[in-house]
Design a protein around this motif. Structure first.
Motif, PDB file in Angstrom:
ATOM      1  N   ASP A 180     -18.410 -64.228  16.307  1.00 53.66           N
ATOM      2  CA  ASP A 180     -18.502 -65.132  17.453  1.00 53.66           C
ATOM      3  C   ASP A 180     -17.085 -65.438  17.941  1.00 53.66           C
ATOM      4  N   PRO A 181     -16.590 -64.643  18.907  1.00 55.08           N
ATOM      5  CA  PRO A 181     -15.211 -64.853  19.379  1.00 55.08           C
ATOM      6  C   PRO A 181     -15.024 -66.168  20.118  1.00 55.08           C
ATOM      7  N   ARG A 182     -16.128 -66.847  20.448  1.00 56.85           N
ATOM      8  CA  ARG A 182     -16.034 -68.142  21.130  1.00 56.85           C
ATOM      9  C   ARG A 182     -15.945 -69.299  20.144  1.00 56.85           C
ATOM     10  N   THR A 183     -15.832 -68.979  18.844  1.00 57.61           N
ATOM     11  CA  THR A 183     -15.713 -70.019  17.830  1.00 57.61           C
ATOM     12  C   THR A 183     -14.563 -70.963  18.177  1.00 57.61           C
ATOM     13  N   SER A 184     -14.855 -72.246  18.242  1.00 53.26           N
ATOM     14  CA  SER A 184     -13.831 -73.231  18.583  1.00 53.26           C
ATOM     15  C   SER A 184     -12.730 -73.239  17.533  1.00 53.26           C
ATOM     16  N   ARG A 185     -11.475 -73.277  17.973  1.00 57.18           N
ATOM     17  CA  ARG A 185     -10.300 -73.301  17.090  1.00 57.18           C
ATOM     18  C   ARG A 185     -10.317 -72.104  16.150  1.00 57.18           C
ATOM     19  N   LEU A 186     -10.505 -70.932  16.726  1.00 61.82           N
ATOM     20  CA  LEU A 186     -10.642 -69.705  15.932  1.00 61.82           C
ATOM     21  C   LEU A 186      -9.450 -69.494  15.002  1.00 61.82           C
ATOM     22  N   GLU A 187      -8.242 -69.581  15.533  1.00 65.27           N
ATOM     23  CA  GLU A 187      -7.053 -69.325  14.718  1.00 65.27           C
ATOM     24  C   GLU A 187      -6.918 -70.346  13.592  1.00 65.27           C
ATOM     25  N   ALA A 188      -7.265 -71.579  13.849  1.00 68.04           N
ATOM     26  CA  ALA A 188      -7.208 -72.607  12.806  1.00 68.04           C
ATOM     27  C   ALA A 188      -8.230 -72.318  11.708  1.00 68.04           C
ATOM     28  N   ASN A 189      -9.404 -71.844  12.103  1.00 68.50           N
ATOM     29  CA  ASN A 189     -10.411 -71.477  11.115  1.00 68.50           C
ATOM     30  C   ASN A 189      -9.938 -70.315  10.252  1.00 68.50           C
ATOM     31  N   LEU A 190      -9.328 -69.316  10.875  1.00 68.66           N
ATOM     32  CA  LEU A 190      -8.816 -68.165  10.118  1.00 68.66           C
ATOM     33  C   LEU A 190      -7.714 -68.593   9.156  1.00 68.66           C
ATOM     34  N   ALA A 191      -6.858 -69.512   9.600  1.00 65.26           N
ATOM     35  CA  ALA A 191      -5.787 -70.005   8.739  1.00 65.26           C
ATOM     36  C   ALA A 191      -6.353 -70.759   7.541  1.00 65.26           C
ATOM     37  N   THR A 192      -7.410 -71.528   7.769  1.00 62.74           N
ATOM     38  CA  THR A 192      -8.032 -72.265   6.665  1.00 62.74           C
ATOM     39  C   THR A 192      -8.678 -71.312   5.665  1.00 62.74           C
ATOM     40  N   LEU A 193      -9.337 -70.285   6.165  1.00 61.87           N
ATOM     41  CA  LEU A 193      -9.915 -69.283   5.271  1.00 61.87           C
ATOM     42  C   LEU A 193      -8.828 -68.646   4.414  1.00 61.87           C
ATOM     43  N   ALA A 194      -7.696 -68.314   5.022  1.00 60.98           N
ATOM     44  CA  ALA A 194      -6.597 -67.696   4.275  1.00 60.98           C
ATOM     45  C   ALA A 194      -6.057 -68.634   3.203  1.00 60.98           C
ATOM     46  N   GLU A 195      -6.046 -69.928   3.496  1.00 64.15           N
ATOM     47  CA  GLU A 195      -5.563 -70.915   2.528  1.00 64.15           C
ATOM     48  C   GLU A 195      -6.548 -71.126   1.379  1.00 64.15           C
ATOM     49  N   ARG A 196      -7.846 -71.066   1.682  1.00 69.07           N
ATOM     50  CA  ARG A 196      -8.861 -71.461   0.710  1.00 69.07           C
ATOM     51  C   ARG A 196      -9.396 -70.305  -0.135  1.00 69.07           C
ATOM     52  N   LEU A 197      -9.339 -69.079   0.363  1.00 65.17           N
ATOM     53  CA  LEU A 197      -9.897 -67.956  -0.379  1.00 65.17           C
ATOM     54  C   LEU A 197      -8.843 -67.360  -1.309  1.00 65.17           C
ATOM     55  N   PRO A 198      -9.179 -67.174  -2.591  1.00 63.95           N
ATOM     56  CA  PRO A 198      -8.194 -66.754  -3.587  1.00 63.95           C
ATOM     57  C   PRO A 198      -8.009 -65.237  -3.653  1.00 63.95           C
ATOM     58  N   ALA A 199      -7.839 -64.638  -2.511  1.00 65.82           N
ATOM     59  CA  ALA A 199      -7.675 -63.177  -2.448  1.00 65.82           C
ATOM     60  C   ALA A 199      -7.047 -62.844  -1.101  1.00 65.82           C
ATOM     61  N   PRO A 200      -6.434 -61.678  -0.986  1.00 64.83           N
ATOM     62  CA  PRO A 200      -5.804 -61.309   0.294  1.00 64.83           C
ATOM     63  C   PRO A 200      -6.824 -60.966   1.373  1.00 64.83           C
ATOM     64  N   CYS A 201      -6.475 -61.293   2.595  1.00 62.34           N
ATOM     65  CA  CYS A 201      -7.259 -60.836   3.743  1.00 62.34           C
ATOM     66  C   CYS A 201      -6.826 -59.413   4.054  1.00 62.34           C
ATOM     67  N   ILE A 202      -7.770 -58.493   4.051  1.00 60.24           N
ATOM     68  CA  ILE A 202      -7.415 -57.093   4.287  1.00 60.24           C
ATOM     69  C   ILE A 202      -7.695 -56.674   5.730  1.00 60.24           C
ATOM     70  N   GLY A 203      -8.064 -57.638   6.556  1.00 59.95           N
ATOM     71  CA  GLY A 203      -8.245 -57.311   7.955  1.00 59.95           C
ATOM     72  C   GLY A 203      -8.973 -58.385   8.732  1.00 59.95           C
ATOM     73  N   GLN A 204      -8.617 -58.509  10.006  1.00 52.74           N
ATOM     74  CA  GLN A 204      -9.345 -59.337  10.956  1.00 52.74           C
ATOM     75  C   GLN A 204      -9.920 -58.404  12.014  1.00 52.74           C
ATOM     76  N   VAL A 205     -11.231 -58.316  12.049  1.00 51.99           N
ATOM     77  CA  VAL A 205     -11.890 -57.383  12.968  1.00 51.99           C
ATOM     78  C   VAL A 205     -12.430 -58.167  14.157  1.00 51.99           C
ATOM     79  N   PRO A 206     -11.888 -57.938  15.349  1.00 54.27           N
ATOM     80  CA  PRO A 206     -12.366 -58.672  16.527  1.00 54.27           C
ATOM     81  C   PRO A 206     -13.740 -58.169  16.958  1.00 54.27           C
ATOM     82  N   ARG A 207     -14.332 -58.875  17.883  1.00 54.28           N
ATOM     83  CA  ARG A 207     -15.587 -58.408  18.480  1.00 54.28           C
ATOM     84  C   ARG A 207     -15.254 -57.180  19.327  1.00 54.28           C
ATOM     85  N   LEU A 208     -15.733 -56.020  18.892  1.00 59.01           N
ATOM     86  CA  LEU A 208     -15.366 -54.761  19.520  1.00 59.01           C
ATOM     87  C   LEU A 208     -16.449 -54.289  20.485  1.00 59.01           C
ATOM     88  N   PRO A 209     -16.060 -53.699  21.622  1.00 59.41           N
ATOM     89  CA  PRO A 209     -17.067 -53.163  22.537  1.00 59.41           C
ATOM     90  C   PRO A 209     -17.854 -52.027  21.908  1.00 59.41           C
TER      91      PRO A 209
END
Length: 226
Positions: A180-209
């Motif tokens: 859902d690319p319309r997620t409010s405060r998308l970048e803040a949500n992604l930053a929180t996930l990176a802070e809270r999950l105990p493993a590396p993020c191996i990719g951010q996949v956007p909504r692709l056509p």
């Protein structure tokens, strides 16, 4: 060196197969042989060759090692409902012990990079008190978590990561699949996930056509896997 992972999702319809196909494509770009399996699938189509699941077929399309369909998806059910209910209606004993031998055969294949994709979220029921997560435990596989990024995803992702850790498995990495690319405060949500999950993020996949394996692979980095 052989790499094998269990693919879990924070929920159903979060893009596990889309990401799994992209991961297999990324491994192929590294020059690795690949193999993907979907042990349990509901929502299958009846064909002249038997029941076929689109997710399992997508994994086969990105696998350089080819096995019979029945080896990749040994438990296939036609109704698009919870697998344990579909199995009950088909009078099939869907236990971990029933699923385990076929997946051990998959892991015994000489693929450099093997993925076994779950169904739904981490605690999807099987027969009795078995869960699909028990299969990952029995196989001892590290987990790649697909986080469907939308409102509420932080709670789902953190709880799933906690359950994986309690089950004694390693979280090797996670993928932010922005469904859902319309997620409010998308970048803040992604930053929180990176802070809270105990493993590396191996990719951010956007909504692709066109969310095919090649397009998804462009957004993944296997070198980040723990």
């Amino acid at each position: 060196m052989k790499h094998a992972y269990f693919i879990a999702g924070t929920d159903t319809e979060v893009g596990k197969t889309t990401i799994s196909a992209g991961l297999l494509q990324a491994a192929r770009r590294n020059g690795w042989s690949t193999l993907g399996a979907k042990p349990v699938a509901s929502g299958c189509d009846l064909t002249s060759g038997g029941l076929r699941n689109s997710d399992a077929l997508a994994l086969m399309a990105e696998s350089t090692l080819q096995l019979p369909y029945s080896a990749i998806n040994p438990f296939a059910f036609e109704p698009a409902i919870a697998p344990h209910i579909a199995a009950q209606e088909a009078e099939v004993a869907l236990t971990v012990q029933a699923v385990l031998p076929s997946m051990r055969k998959v892991l015994a294949q000489p693929a450099d990079f093997t993925l076994i994709e779950g169904a739904g979220g981490w605690r999807v029921p099987l027969a009795g008190q078995d869960n699909l997560s028990d299969l990952a435990i029995a196989l001892g596989l590290p987990v790649i978590l697909v986080v469907g990024v939308r409102l509420g995803c932080i709670n789902h992702a953190v709880l799933t990561a906690e359950a994986i850790a309690r089950d004694g498995l390693a979280l090797a990495g996670w993928v932010a699949n922005i469904i859902d690319p319309r997620t409010s405060r998308l970048e803040a949500n992604l930053a929180t996930l990176a802070e809270r999950l105990p493993a590396p993020c191996i990719g951010q996949v956007p909504r692709l056509p066109q969310a095919d394996a090649a397009a998804v692979a462009d957004h993944l980095d296997l070198s980040r896997l723990a």
